[in-house]
Scaffold this motif. Structure first.
Motif, short mmCIF file in Angstrom:
data_model
loop_
_atom_site.label_atom_id
_atom_site.label_comp_id
_atom_site.label_asym_id
_atom_site.label_seq_id
_atom_site.Cartn_x
_atom_site.Cartn_y
_atom_site.Cartn_z
N ALA A 74 0.87 -1.18 0.00
CA ALA A 74 0.00 0.00 0.00
C ALA A 74 0.90 1.23 0.00
N SER A 75 0.82 2.02 -1.06
CA SER A 75 1.72 3.18 -1.16
C SER A 75 1.13 4.45 -0.55
N ALA A 76 -0.20 4.52 -0.41
CA ALA A 76 -0.83 5.70 0.18
C ALA A 76 -2.19 5.34 0.77
N ILE A 77 -2.54 6.09 1.80
CA ILE A 77 -3.85 5.95 2.45
C ILE A 77 -4.46 7.35 2.49
N GLY A 78 -5.70 7.47 2.03
CA GLY A 78 -6.36 8.76 2.04
C GLY A 78 -7.86 8.60 1.90
N THR A 79 -8.52 9.62 1.39
CA THR A 79 -9.96 9.56 1.16
C THR A 79 -10.26 9.95 -0.28
N ALA A 80 -11.41 9.53 -0.74
CA ALA A 80 -11.92 9.88 -2.06
C ALA A 80 -13.37 10.32 -1.89
N PRO A 81 -13.80 11.32 -2.65
CA PRO A 81 -15.19 11.78 -2.51
C PRO A 81 -16.18 10.75 -3.01
N GLY A 82 -17.36 10.73 -2.41
CA GLY A 82 -18.43 9.84 -2.85
C GLY A 82 -18.96 10.24 -4.22
N THR A 83 -19.58 9.30 -4.89
CA THR A 83 -20.11 9.55 -6.23
C THR A 83 -21.53 10.08 -6.19
N GLY A 84 -22.20 9.86 -5.07
CA GLY A 84 -23.60 10.26 -4.96
C GLY A 84 -24.55 9.15 -5.39
N LYS A 85 -24.03 8.08 -5.94
CA LYS A 85 -24.87 6.96 -6.38
C LYS A 85 -25.19 6.08 -5.18
N PHE A 86 -26.45 5.70 -5.06
CA PHE A 86 -26.94 4.97 -3.89
C PHE A 86 -26.17 3.66 -3.66
N TRP A 87 -26.00 2.84 -4.67
CA TRP A 87 -25.40 1.51 -4.49
C TRP A 87 -23.90 1.54 -4.28
N SER A 88 -23.28 2.69 -4.49
CA SER A 88 -21.84 2.77 -4.26
C SER A 88 -21.51 3.55 -2.98
N GLY A 89 -22.49 3.74 -2.13
CA GLY A 89 -22.25 4.37 -0.83
C GLY A 89 -22.70 5.81 -0.72
N GLY A 90 -23.30 6.34 -1.76
CA GLY A 90 -23.84 7.70 -1.69
C GLY A 90 -22.77 8.78 -1.76
N LYS A 91 -23.04 9.89 -1.09
CA LYS A 91 -22.14 11.03 -1.12
C LYS A 91 -21.03 10.96 -0.08
#
Length: 89
Positions: free
Chosen positions: A36-53
């Motif tokens: 694992a070269s990096a750990i961070g966050t990514a913004p949500g897509t807003g799509k319901f089945w992928s976890g929302g916002k």
């Protein structure tokens, strides 16, 4: 992609995601810390089945691919993982 419920765990050598639930379609994921070269966050897509916002925990692997996890308070989880890595180094 579909957000799959489960448990994310940091062991001495691996980051492990274990899906839970009878109808879960996800597979167990594990990667050694050294890949694992990096750990961070990514913004949500807003799509319901992928976890929302909701922001997701993003693990960038040494080959450049990214693995995303929907976890409560993704930034705090990322900070905790980075802190544990620093104390082990």
């Amino acid at each position: 992609m579909v957000a799959v419920p489960g448990r994310l765990e940091l062991t001495k050598t691996h980051i492990v995601f274990e899906p839970k639930g009878k109808r879960t379609q996800g597979a167990r994921f594990a990667v050694q810390h050294r890949y694992a070269s990096a750990i961070g966050t990514a913004p949500g897509t807003g799509k319901f089945w992928s976890g929302g916002k909701q922001d997701r925990l993003c693990v960038t692997l040494s080959d450049g691919s990214e693995v995303l996890f929907v976890v409560p308070d993704a930034e705090a989880v990322a900070d905790r993982i980075r802190t544990q890595w620093i104390t082990k180094a």
